[in-house]
Write a protein that holds these residues in place. Structure first.
Motif, short mmCIF file in Angstrom:
data_model
loop_
_atom_site.label_atom_id
_atom_site.label_comp_id
_atom_site.label_asym_id
_atom_site.label_seq_id
_atom_site.Cartn_x
_atom_site.Cartn_y
_atom_site.Cartn_z
N THR A 32 -11.71 3.52 -1.65
CA THR A 32 -11.90 2.47 -2.64
C THR A 32 -12.29 1.16 -1.94
OG1 THR A 32 -9.49 2.14 -2.60
CG2 THR A 32 -10.40 3.45 -4.39
N ASN A 33 -12.89 0.27 -2.73
CA ASN A 33 -13.49 -0.94 -2.15
C ASN A 33 -12.60 -2.17 -2.31
OD1 ASN A 33 -13.68 -1.27 -4.88
ND2 ASN A 33 -15.82 -1.95 -4.89
N PHE A 34 -11.29 -1.98 -2.27
CA PHE A 34 -10.38 -3.12 -2.39
C PHE A 34 -9.06 -2.81 -1.69
CE2 PHE A 34 -9.39 -0.41 -5.99
CZ PHE A 34 -8.01 -0.42 -6.06
N VAL A 35 -8.35 -3.89 -1.36
CA VAL A 35 -6.97 -3.76 -0.89
C VAL A 35 -6.08 -4.53 -1.85
CG1 VAL A 35 -7.60 -3.44 1.52
CG2 VAL A 35 -7.22 -5.76 0.66
N MET A 36 -4.77 -4.35 -1.74
CA MET A 36 -3.83 -4.95 -2.68
C MET A 36 -3.03 -6.04 -1.97
SD MET A 36 -2.55 -1.58 -4.83
CE MET A 36 -1.97 -0.68 -3.39
N LYS A 37 -3.24 -7.27 -2.41
CA LYS A 37 -2.61 -8.44 -1.78
C LYS A 37 -1.70 -9.12 -2.79
CE LYS A 37 -3.91 -12.22 1.35
NZ LYS A 37 -3.05 -13.31 0.90
N VAL A 38 -0.56 -9.60 -2.31
CA VAL A 38 0.40 -10.27 -3.19
C VAL A 38 0.10 -11.76 -3.23
CG1 VAL A 38 2.84 -10.77 -3.58
CG2 VAL A 38 2.15 -8.52 -2.69
N THR A 73 0.83 -1.20 0.00
CA THR A 73 0.00 0.00 0.00
C THR A 73 0.86 1.25 0.00
OG1 THR A 73 -1.91 1.07 1.06
CG2 THR A 73 -0.17 0.24 2.51
N GLY A 74 0.26 2.35 -0.45
CA GLY A 74 0.78 3.68 -0.17
C GLY A 74 -0.12 4.29 0.88
N PHE A 75 -0.04 5.59 1.06
CA PHE A 75 -0.95 6.24 2.00
C PHE A 75 -2.38 6.23 1.48
CE2 PHE A 75 -3.10 10.19 3.45
CZ PHE A 75 -3.23 9.85 4.80
N THR A 76 -2.56 6.27 0.17
CA THR A 76 -3.89 6.37 -0.42
C THR A 76 -4.83 5.27 0.06
OG1 THR A 76 -3.14 5.13 -2.36
CG2 THR A 76 -3.10 7.55 -2.51
N ASN A 77 -4.29 4.09 0.33
CA ASN A 77 -5.11 2.95 0.73
C ASN A 77 -4.69 2.38 2.08
OD1 ASN A 77 -7.40 1.53 -0.18
ND2 ASN A 77 -6.17 -0.23 -0.81
N ALA A 78 -3.93 3.14 2.84
CA ALA A 78 -3.37 2.64 4.10
C ALA A 78 -4.46 2.34 5.13
CB ALA A 78 -2.38 3.64 4.67
N ARG A 79 -5.40 3.24 5.29
CA ARG A 79 -6.46 3.04 6.29
C ARG A 79 -7.28 1.80 5.97
NH1 ARG A 79 -8.87 6.88 9.66
NH2 ARG A 79 -8.02 8.57 8.38
N LYS A 80 -7.70 1.67 4.71
CA LYS A 80 -8.50 0.51 4.30
C LYS A 80 -7.73 -0.80 4.51
CE LYS A 80 -12.31 2.39 2.42
NZ LYS A 80 -13.69 2.02 2.80
N ILE A 132 -0.76 11.93 -1.31
CA ILE A 132 -1.28 12.31 0.01
C ILE A 132 -2.80 12.29 0.08
CG2 ILE A 132 0.75 13.72 0.56
CD1 ILE A 132 -0.91 16.21 -0.11
N GLU A 133 -3.44 11.80 -0.94
CA GLU A 133 -4.91 11.79 -0.95
C GLU A 133 -5.43 10.41 -0.52
OE1 GLU A 133 -8.72 12.61 -3.92
OE2 GLU A 133 -6.68 12.78 -4.69
N GLU A 134 -6.19 10.38 0.58
CA GLU A 134 -6.83 9.14 0.98
C GLU A 134 -7.99 8.86 0.03
OE1 GLU A 134 -7.05 7.51 5.19
OE2 GLU A 134 -7.40 9.65 5.49
N LEU A 135 -8.03 7.66 -0.52
CA LEU A 135 -9.07 7.28 -1.47
C LEU A 135 -10.00 6.26 -0.84
CD1 LEU A 135 -6.88 6.85 -4.69
CD2 LEU A 135 -8.13 8.88 -3.95
#
Length: 231
Positions: free
Chosen positions: A211-217, A117-124, A206-209
């Motif tokens: 979005t309805n997904f997270v990124m998994k390897v 993740t970056g910050f954009t999807n960190a909270r989710k 720096i923009e929190e987005l």
């Protein structure tokens, strides 16, 4: 639970149930926007040569990334979130090579679950891990701030750690944004004489987005790849 923050792209010797690799400026901000632009999957490679070999076998693959922050000759895309969000990438496969985020991910494939993740999807991402993967008190989680000295990644790591632990907010999103902007790795983006770096990229980072997904390897893939996991 035992949540440990590490910094840098080297392999972590201790094992963890969950590992999260953070690259705010810019690899996994780019990955997040790539999925928003319709990318199907993102393969992670250690070298430029490996990326070119994949492109030779699969001409429709899109190469994206950087070496020491700079665009790579003959790659389709650089490592800019502001550029990638202008691309039509529906159904495409991306191949990503970067100096810190991708390398840190490839060096830490041993966890049961591996996220980026970056910050954009960190909270989710932190909320997903907390709510779905940490049922007990003895779980070990590694959060890797992939830049070896960047406060941007480290601030994001501290932010995610407190969310996973369910603590009252000690570091606000606003504070993280401020630390990203003032991190030494962001300085070159604000240098008007350094045309290799685009100030607008930081604004995307720096923009929190919402979005309805997270990124998994997917570590079982012959070549590790990032996939979307729907919330």
């Amino acid at each position: 639970m035992d949540i440990r923050i590490y910094q840098g792209s080297d392999a972590i010797e201790t094992e963890a149930k969950v590992t999260v690799v953070i690259d705010v400026i810019r690899a996994f901000t780019v990955a997040h926007y790539a999925f928003l632009q319709g990318v199907k999957e993102i393969y992670l490679v250690e070298t430029v040569e490996h990326a070119f070999r994949m492109k030779e076998k699969n001409p429709d693959f899109v190469l994206a990334g950087e070496v020491n922050g700079l665009a790579i000759d003959e790659f389709d895309l650089d490592n800019s979130p502001s550029h990638i969000q202008e691309e039509e990438l529906t159904g495409k496969t991306l191949v990503q090579k970067t100096t810190n985020g991708v390398r840190a991910t490839l060096n830490n494939l041993s966890s049961n679950h591996l996220f980026v993740t970056g910050f954009t999807n960190a909270r989710k991402t932190a909320e997903f891990i907390r709510d779905n993967l940490l049922p007990g008190n003895n779980e070990i989680v590694h959060i890797i701030a992939s830049h070896p000295s960047g406060d941007d990644d480290y601030a994001c790591a501290e932010f995610m750690k407190q969310i996973m632990e369910g603590d009252s907010v000690l570091i606000s999103a606003h504070e993280v944004i401020d630390r990203i902007i003032h991190a030494h790795v962001a300085e070159k983006f604000f240098d008007e004489y350094n045309t290799a770096f685009n100030r607008e990229d930081i604004m995307y980072c720096i923009e929190e987005l919402d979005t309805n997904f997270v990124m998994k390897v997917d570590q079982t893939s012959k070549i590790p790849k990032i996939e979307r996991v729907q919330l």
